[in-house]
Write a protein that holds these residues in place. Structure first.
Motif, PDB file in Angstrom:
ATOM      1  N   TRP A 290       0.830  -1.201   0.000  1.00  0.00           N
ATOM      2  CA  TRP A 290       0.000   0.000   0.000  1.00  0.00           C
ATOM      3  C   TRP A 290       0.867   1.255   0.000  1.00  0.00           C
ATOM      4  O   TRP A 290       0.629   2.187  -0.751  1.00  0.00           O
ATOM      5  CB  TRP A 290      -0.875  -0.054   1.259  1.00  0.00           C
ATOM      6  CG  TRP A 290      -2.001   0.920   1.312  1.00  0.00           C
ATOM      7  CD1 TRP A 290      -3.297   0.700   0.976  1.00  0.00           C
ATOM      8  CD2 TRP A 290      -1.936   2.275   1.772  1.00  0.00           C
ATOM      9  NE1 TRP A 290      -4.036   1.844   1.187  1.00  0.00           N
ATOM     10  CE2 TRP A 290      -3.230   2.806   1.662  1.00  0.00           C
ATOM     11  CE3 TRP A 290      -0.912   3.091   2.241  1.00  0.00           C
ATOM     12  CZ2 TRP A 290      -3.537   4.117   2.020  1.00  0.00           C
ATOM     13  CZ3 TRP A 290      -1.203   4.402   2.589  1.00  0.00           C
ATOM     14  CH2 TRP A 290      -2.506   4.895   2.481  1.00  0.00           C
ATOM     15  N   THR A 291       1.887   1.296   0.864  1.00  0.00           N
ATOM     16  CA  THR A 291       2.706   2.507   0.986  1.00  0.00           C
ATOM     17  C   THR A 291       3.488   2.780  -0.300  1.00  0.00           C
ATOM     18  O   THR A 291       3.735   3.934  -0.639  1.00  0.00           O
ATOM     19  CB  THR A 291       3.682   2.418   2.175  1.00  0.00           C
ATOM     20  OG1 THR A 291       4.155   1.089   2.260  1.00  0.00           O
ATOM     21  CG2 THR A 291       3.010   2.790   3.453  1.00  0.00           C
ATOM     22  N   TYR A 319       7.607  -0.806   3.155  1.00  0.00           N
ATOM     23  CA  TYR A 319       6.968  -0.938   4.471  1.00  0.00           C
ATOM     24  C   TYR A 319       5.566  -1.506   4.288  1.00  0.00           C
ATOM     25  O   TYR A 319       4.862  -1.124   3.365  1.00  0.00           O
ATOM     26  CB  TYR A 319       6.871   0.435   5.144  1.00  0.00           C
ATOM     27  CG  TYR A 319       5.891   0.482   6.304  1.00  0.00           C
ATOM     28  CD1 TYR A 319       6.194  -0.161   7.489  1.00  0.00           C
ATOM     29  CD2 TYR A 319       4.682   1.149   6.204  1.00  0.00           C
ATOM     30  CE1 TYR A 319       5.288  -0.140   8.558  1.00  0.00           C
ATOM     31  CE2 TYR A 319       3.770   1.179   7.256  1.00  0.00           C
ATOM     32  CZ  TYR A 319       4.082   0.529   8.429  1.00  0.00           C
ATOM     33  OH  TYR A 319       3.189   0.547   9.468  1.00  0.00           O
ATOM     34  N   TRP A 321       2.041  -3.278   6.702  1.00  0.00           N
ATOM     35  CA  TRP A 321       1.475  -3.637   8.004  1.00  0.00           C
ATOM     36  C   TRP A 321       0.411  -4.689   7.813  1.00  0.00           C
ATOM     37  O   TRP A 321      -0.089  -4.889   6.705  1.00  0.00           O
ATOM     38  CB  TRP A 321       0.868  -2.408   8.677  1.00  0.00           C
ATOM     39  CG  TRP A 321      -0.416  -1.971   8.058  1.00  0.00           C
ATOM     40  CD1 TRP A 321      -1.665  -2.430   8.346  1.00  0.00           C
ATOM     41  CD2 TRP A 321      -0.600  -1.007   7.013  1.00  0.00           C
ATOM     42  NE1 TRP A 321      -2.606  -1.800   7.553  1.00  0.00           N
ATOM     43  CE2 TRP A 321      -1.979  -0.933   6.724  1.00  0.00           C
ATOM     44  CE3 TRP A 321       0.278  -0.186   6.294  1.00  0.00           C
ATOM     45  CZ2 TRP A 321      -2.503  -0.089   5.760  1.00  0.00           C
ATOM     46  CZ3 TRP A 321      -0.250   0.647   5.331  1.00  0.00           C
ATOM     47  CH2 TRP A 321      -1.621   0.703   5.066  1.00  0.00           C
ATOM     48  N   ASP A 323      -2.954  -6.511  10.362  1.00  0.00           N
ATOM     49  CA  ASP A 323      -3.627  -6.634  11.660  1.00  0.00           C
ATOM     50  C   ASP A 323      -4.272  -8.000  11.702  1.00  0.00           C
ATOM     51  O   ASP A 323      -5.081  -8.326  10.842  1.00  0.00           O
ATOM     52  CB  ASP A 323      -4.725  -5.573  11.804  1.00  0.00           C
ATOM     53  CG  ASP A 323      -4.155  -4.171  11.817  1.00  0.00           C
ATOM     54  OD1 ASP A 323      -3.417  -3.854  12.757  1.00  0.00           O
ATOM     55  OD2 ASP A 323      -4.438  -3.403  10.885  1.00  0.00           O
ATOM     56  N   LYS A 328      -0.941  -5.895  15.980  1.00  0.00           N
ATOM     57  CA  LYS A 328      -0.435  -5.068  14.894  1.00  0.00           C
ATOM     58  C   LYS A 328       0.927  -5.596  14.459  1.00  0.00           C
ATOM     59  O   LYS A 328       1.851  -5.699  15.260  1.00  0.00           O
ATOM     60  CB  LYS A 328      -0.270  -3.624  15.353  1.00  0.00           C
ATOM     61  CG  LYS A 328      -1.580  -2.996  15.715  1.00  0.00           C
ATOM     62  CD  LYS A 328      -1.668  -1.554  15.305  1.00  0.00           C
ATOM     63  CE  LYS A 328      -3.079  -1.033  15.509  1.00  0.00           C
ATOM     64  NZ  LYS A 328      -4.092  -1.734  14.712  1.00  0.00           N
ATOM     65  N   GLN A 330       4.076  -5.022  11.820  1.00  0.00           N
ATOM     66  CA  GLN A 330       4.674  -4.025  10.934  1.00  0.00           C
ATOM     67  C   GLN A 330       6.016  -4.548  10.449  1.00  0.00           C
ATOM     68  O   GLN A 330       6.763  -5.179  11.206  1.00  0.00           O
ATOM     69  CB  GLN A 330       4.894  -2.703  11.690  1.00  0.00           C
ATOM     70  CG  GLN A 330       3.594  -2.057  12.154  1.00  0.00           C
ATOM     71  CD  GLN A 330       3.854  -0.805  12.973  1.00  0.00           C
ATOM     72  OE1 GLN A 330       4.194  -0.894  14.145  1.00  0.00           O
ATOM     73  NE2 GLN A 330       3.702   0.358  12.362  1.00  0.00           N
ATOM     74  N   PRO A 372       4.542  -0.193  18.030  1.00  0.00           N
ATOM     75  CA  PRO A 372       4.617   0.898  17.045  1.00  0.00           C
ATOM     76  C   PRO A 372       5.692   1.949  17.333  1.00  0.00           C
ATOM     77  O   PRO A 372       6.337   2.431  16.418  1.00  0.00           O
ATOM     78  CB  PRO A 372       3.212   1.509  17.074  1.00  0.00           C
ATOM     79  CG  PRO A 372       2.552   0.977  18.286  1.00  0.00           C
ATOM     80  CD  PRO A 372       3.206  -0.326  18.621  1.00  0.00           C
TER      81      PRO A 372
ATOM     82  N   ASP B  51       3.864   8.274  18.905  1.00  0.00           N
ATOM     83  CA  ASP B  51       4.723   7.146  18.521  1.00  0.00           C
ATOM     84  C   ASP B  51       5.183   7.263  17.070  1.00  0.00           C
ATOM     85  O   ASP B  51       5.857   6.372  16.549  1.00  0.00           O
ATOM     86  CB  ASP B  51       3.955   5.814  18.650  1.00  0.00           C
ATOM     87  CG  ASP B  51       3.667   5.448  20.095  1.00  0.00           C
ATOM     88  OD1 ASP B  51       4.259   6.084  20.987  1.00  0.00           O
ATOM     89  OD2 ASP B  51       2.850   4.540  20.325  1.00  0.00           O
ATOM     90  N   PRO B  62       2.245   6.277  13.082  1.00  0.00           N
ATOM     91  CA  PRO B  62       3.156   5.126  13.218  1.00  0.00           C
ATOM     92  C   PRO B  62       2.667   3.877  12.498  1.00  0.00           C
ATOM     93  O   PRO B  62       3.464   2.972  12.255  1.00  0.00           O
ATOM     94  CB  PRO B  62       3.207   4.889  14.733  1.00  0.00           C
ATOM     95  CG  PRO B  62       1.925   5.456  15.252  1.00  0.00           C
ATOM     96  CD  PRO B  62       1.643   6.642  14.375  1.00  0.00           C
ATOM     97  N   LEU B  63       1.394   3.804  12.152  1.00  0.00           N
ATOM     98  CA  LEU B  63       0.886   2.583  11.521  1.00  0.00           C
ATOM     99  C   LEU B  63       0.827   2.694  10.007  1.00  0.00           C
ATOM    100  O   LEU B  63       1.307   1.823   9.295  1.00  0.00           O
ATOM    101  CB  LEU B  63      -0.509   2.254  12.044  1.00  0.00           C
ATOM    102  CG  LEU B  63      -0.618   1.988  13.535  1.00  0.00           C
ATOM    103  CD1 LEU B  63      -2.038   1.580  13.874  1.00  0.00           C
ATOM    104  CD2 LEU B  63       0.367   0.905  13.962  1.00  0.00           C
ATOM    105  N   HIS B  64       0.230   3.738   9.497  1.00  0.00           N
ATOM    106  CA  HIS B  64      -0.023   3.800   8.073  1.00  0.00           C
ATOM    107  C   HIS B  64       0.815   4.928   7.485  1.00  0.00           C
ATOM    108  O   HIS B  64       1.974   5.047   7.839  1.00  0.00           O
ATOM    109  CB  HIS B  64      -1.522   3.859   7.830  1.00  0.00           C
ATOM    110  CG  HIS B  64      -2.211   2.690   8.502  1.00  0.00           C
ATOM    111  ND1 HIS B  64      -3.434   2.737   9.085  1.00  0.00           N
ATOM    112  CD2 HIS B  64      -1.752   1.428   8.706  1.00  0.00           C
ATOM    113  CE1 HIS B  64      -3.730   1.549   9.609  1.00  0.00           C
ATOM    114  NE2 HIS B  64      -2.720   0.747   9.399  1.00  0.00           N
ATOM    115  N   ALA B  65       0.311   5.737   6.629  1.00  0.00           N
ATOM    116  CA  ALA B  65       1.238   6.660   5.959  1.00  0.00           C
ATOM    117  C   ALA B  65       0.787   8.110   5.977  1.00  0.00           C
ATOM    118  O   ALA B  65       1.439   8.948   5.385  1.00  0.00           O
ATOM    119  CB  ALA B  65       1.445   6.196   4.521  1.00  0.00           C
TER     120      ALA B  65
END
Lengths: 387, 120
Positions: A290-291, A319, A321, A323, A328, A330, A372, B51, B62-65
């Motif tokens: 996705w990123t 990167y 992630w 769930d 979580k 990563q 995180p 974070d 911190p999780l996504h973008a």
């Protein structure tokens, strides 16, 4: 440049369109998508969307106040690219000439041969796929997920939360060994067992049984796993067939440079269909993250607008992630090529830890479970040490 | 209302301090030495921006973008679509105080529904 066509209207295509406008392109902008929907977010499709926690309106990627001044051609598939005029042929018979083309056609879920026409068998890639699966899971019963990768694991986790009886079948001895390595793949996939989801590893699928509706998954060792619903999560293949004969070099997707440039001038590729040159590994890699679909289009658009006269920047390390079961997960970097992996913080048994992958003593990847803050620090460090 | 956060000396540049009020607010000390306070929860999903990845005047979830501008609260990219609130920061006698905005926060759906139900 007076007309730019973006072929593909998902995250990568939308990111390219935004980047074009942000970089001052004020000409005609056309977005072509084979699905009838405006750009929507896919990660929730295997999680919150299936449980009903988020609805379709929440999936929209565009902001309410956003206007890209674009023409949207939706529900129509691109069928060809004519190299001399950079004209795009569409399934409805029309043809569109463009000065610049962004290829963002993504990837399509692989299916199981022989499963066509059998009710109860699903893949999960698009909103329409997710709608169908959500309705099916609401009936409860026994779910068999074929493929223990991230999509499969997320669907298993979601279905478990919905109260289904879930089995995951994975052909490899350890799920996720490709992206995470054997040791960490084993630790992450142990989440299934923590929650009473059966994980059958090291056994392939021979086929499905059932008359009109699936009733079991047949394994190569002769066993049969009863199923009311089956989800096939065995990866995706890049949607580039339509580019055959266009002069755009294809090799596991569109082969392109670190800046998205393809073998044709005025044509760049982004997202899941793009097999980017990766300066970290010195090889081409198709990264379905996705990123990557969010961040990399900017480099490709810069290249397009400068007619190729730009130096590619170094992208951030890949990167992603996930769930699963409330944990979580990563990951950043490249696990392939690492010669060691060590837990630096926390404990794997607690499902809260940070692990660092190294090659010749140098960190090349980091995995975090429920960490995180530490993960962000390591991600920064890994990015700062980029080549 | 002015809420004491922490001593300036205890918040190095490049770090963030979270105030565990409801909803939580975080103070960021940028590498350039500026102080900003914003809502700590990403507007997309329950994640603590304290974070996150602080760079210049932006913090990345911190999780996504999605990145939020510490000066305005604006968000730059999906998956978040709504801005976070910004809050006034005051330093007095080496102590950092936050004057919490009275506007309604943009909380992600899961957090908003939890707050609506009240304390568990």
């Amino acid at each position: 440049m007076r007309t730019v066509a973006v072929v593909g209207a998902s995250l990568a295509g939308l990111s390219a369109a935004r980047s074009l406008r942000k970089r001052g392109y004020d000409g005609r902008l056309v977005l072509i998508g084979d699905e009838p929907h405006r750009p929507y977010d896919r990660p929730p499709l295997s999680k919150e969307f299936l449980t009903g926690a988020v609805g379709e309106a929440d999936l929209a990627l565009e902001r309410d106040d956003e206007d890209l001044a674009a023409e949207w051609v939706l529900g129509t598939r691109a069928t060809g690219l004519e190299r001399t005029e950079r004209a795009i042929r569409l399934a409805d018979g029309s043809r569109m000439r463009a000065d610049g083309v962004v290829l963002a056609t993504g990837a399509a879920a692989r299916t199981l041969p022989g499963s066509e026409g059998l009710a109860g068998v699903h893949v999960l890639r698009t909103l329409d796929d997710a709608r169908a699966l959500r309705d099916e899971l609401a009936r409860g019963g026994r779910l068999v997920v074929i493929g223990g990768g991230f999509i499969g694991a997320e669907v298993a986790s979601t279905a478990y939360a919905l109260g289904l009886d879930v089995t995951v079948v994975e052909a490899a001895p350890t799920p996720l060994a490709g992206p995470l390595g054997e040791v960490m793949g084993g630790i992450v996939s142990a989440l299934h067992a923590d929650h009473g989801v059966r994980l059958l590893c090291g056994v392939g699928v021979k086929g499905l049984s059932g008359e009109r509706r699936v009733d079991a998954v047949l394994l190569e060792d002769g066993r049969g796993v009863p199923a009311d619903t089956v989800v096939v999560g065995v990866g995706a293949r890049p949607c580039v067939d339509w580019l055959e004969g266009s002069g755009v070099e294809l090799d596991n997707g569109v082969k392109c440079g670190a800046d998205g440039r393809t073998s044709l001038a005025g044509v760049v590729a982004v997202g899941d269909c793009a097999n980017w040159y990766d300066p970290y590994t010195g090889t081409h890699r198709r990264v379905e993250h996705w990123t990557g679909a969010l961040e990399r289009p900017d480099a490709a658009v810069a290249t397009l607008l400068a007619y190729g006269a730009t130096e590619p920047g170094v992208p951030r390390p890949p990167y992603f992630w996930s769930d699963q079961y409330g944990v979580k997960i990563q990951f950043v970097g490249h696990a392939a090529g690492a010669d060691s992996v060590t837990v630096e913080d926390g404990a794997t048994d607690d499902r809260s830890f940070l692990a660092v992958y190294r090659r010749a003593g140098r960190p090349v990847a980091v995995l975090g479970m429920n960490q995180p803050r530490l993960f962000t620090r390591w991600r920064k460090q890994l990015t700062a040490a980029a080549p | 209302m002015m809420i004491p956060a922490c001593r300036l000396a205890d918040l190095p540049r490049g770090e963030a301090h979270r105030l565990d009020i409801d909803p939580p607010v975080s103070v960021f000390h940028t590498d350039d030495g500026e102080l900003f306070a914003i809502d700590d929860t990403c507007t997309h999903q329950d994640a603590s921006l304290a974070d996150g990845w602080l760079e210049g005047c932006e913090v990345e979830c911190p999780l996504h973008a999605s990145k939020f501008d510490l000066r305005t609260g604006a968000v730059d990219a999906p998956p978040a679509k709504l801005p976070v609130r910004t809050h006034e920061v005051v330093v007095e006698d080496g102590m950092i105080y936050v004057r919490v905005s009275t506007r309604a926060p943009n909380l992600p759906p899961c957090v908003a529904s939890r707050l609506a139900k009240g304390p568990a």
